[in-house]
Enzyme design. Structure first.
Site, mmCIF file in Angstrom:
data_model
loop_
_atom_site.group_PDB
_atom_site.id
_atom_site.type_symbol
_atom_site.label_atom_id
_atom_site.label_comp_id
_atom_site.label_asym_id
_atom_site.label_seq_id
_atom_site.Cartn_x
_atom_site.Cartn_y
_atom_site.Cartn_z
ATOM 1 C CD GLU A 246 26.862 86.313 26.228
ATOM 2 O OE1 GLU A 246 27.273 86.245 27.399
ATOM 3 O OE2 GLU A 246 27.107 85.417 25.385
ATOM 4 C CD GLU A 247 28.092 82.704 23.529
ATOM 5 O OE1 GLU A 247 29.188 83.008 24.032
ATOM 6 O OE2 GLU A 247 27.331 81.856 24.030
ATOM 7 C CG HIS B 100 31.367 78.664 24.028
ATOM 8 N ND1 HIS B 100 32.275 79.577 24.491
ATOM 9 C CD2 HIS B 100 30.146 79.178 24.306
ATOM 10 C CE1 HIS B 100 31.647 80.609 25.036
ATOM 11 N NE2 HIS B 100 30.347 80.374 24.932
#
Length: 302
Positions: free
Chosen positions: A168-169, A267
């Site tokens: 997803e990232e 993040h």
């Protein structure tokens, strides 16, 4: 959580799909007709999953990113828990940037195969950190919910499917790959996808509930807002975007879900176990359980 689109500084999530079923277990069939009261969980039933993901990151260079051993071990951890609980699990591989990853799909036996309720979260982190809030928290909430389904031997009217997405990232890669491989008939069988991205943010004052106005989804969105309203918990409505529910929306599949908003350590290496508020994580899990029980008890007209 992928920060590719702005949601007025806020982000949330939704859910994905596929198909394969078997007969309802006898104990589940008995419970089917009565729409049983949803259970609740304690911190002790949710936080151990986050501690496990933290340990996996710690022994694998501090992250659980796509293409790494940390991600592979994260998938194995979730799959083992589901297999022991009686789910039918499968790994759905995809390739991105020269590395193979897997989406993990888990089906609970029973329910109408033409009405699938899909619940999901992304399991990967960025390479810069362990991703315990983003999105170990959503993954843990979905896993704890699935385990409550098994513990309760729930006999749903809709077929229940759970998913944990990879990469997803990197840009919603895993969920987009999964949705892209569904046939038109399989897409139509998904009543709604529920997505959960960052479910345990600290200092949460309101839950961000996904409104999918484009596809006219109201059932799940209203159920989440009612659940929170009954407990005097404020909510804020946001649109579809910024997480895996976007992949489903792009394919015309209605979605909802919620987020607790972007944490300070998103993040970064500090997105560790200390970046999750256990009470918020437990509340999010209870909200997911309560709404899933409600939606599982009926099938909509088409």
């Amino acid at each position: 959580m992928t920060l590719r689109r702005s949601l007025p500084g806020l982000v949330a999530g939704a859910l994905g799909i596929s198909l394969t079923l078997s007969a309802v277990p006898a104990a589940a069939a008995t419970a089917k007709a009565q729409a049983p009261t949803a259970p609740t969980v304690s911190e002790q039933q949710v936080m151990p999953h986050l501690r496990a993901l933290q340990r996996i990151a710690d022994r694998n260079g501090g992250n659980r990113a796509h293409g790494t051993q940390g991600y592979a071990e994260s998938v194995a951890y979730v799959k083992n828990a589901l297999d022991r609980a009686g789910f039918r699990t499968k790994l759905v591989p995809f390739t991105y940037n020269g590395a193979t990853g897997n989406n993990l799909i888990a089906d609970w036996p029973g329910g109408d195969p033409d009405h699938v309720l899909l619940t999901g979260a992304h399991l990967d982190s960025v390479k810069e950190g362990p991703g315990i809030n983003d999105n170990g928290s959503g993954s843990a909430a979905v896993l704890a919910t699935a385990l409550q389904v098994a513990k309760s031997r729930l006999g749903p009217e809709r077929h229940l499917r759970f998913a944990w997405w990879g990469a997803e990232e990197s840009g919603l890669i895993g969920s987009a790959d999964y949705v892209g491989k569904l046939s038109g008939a399989e897409r139509r069988r998904i009543d709604v996808y529920l997505n959960f991205d960052q479910a345990g943010s600290k200092n949460t004052r309101q839950w961000l509930v996904v409104h999918d106005d484009e596809h006219g989804e109201t059932e799940a969105q209203q159920a989440f807002e009612a659940w929170f309203a009954e407990r005097n918990i404020p909510t804020f409505d946001i649109g579809v975007g910024g997480s895996d529910h976007e992949s489903f929306g792009n394919a015309g599949i209605p979605s909802s879900g919620f987020s607790t908003g972007i944490s300070d350590c998103i993040h970064e290496a500090c997105d560790n176990l200390a970046n999750v508020d256990p009470k918020t994580e437990t509340t999010s899990t209870d909200a997911l359980i309560g709404v899933l029980w409600k939606l599982a008890a009926t099938t909509p007209r088409r």
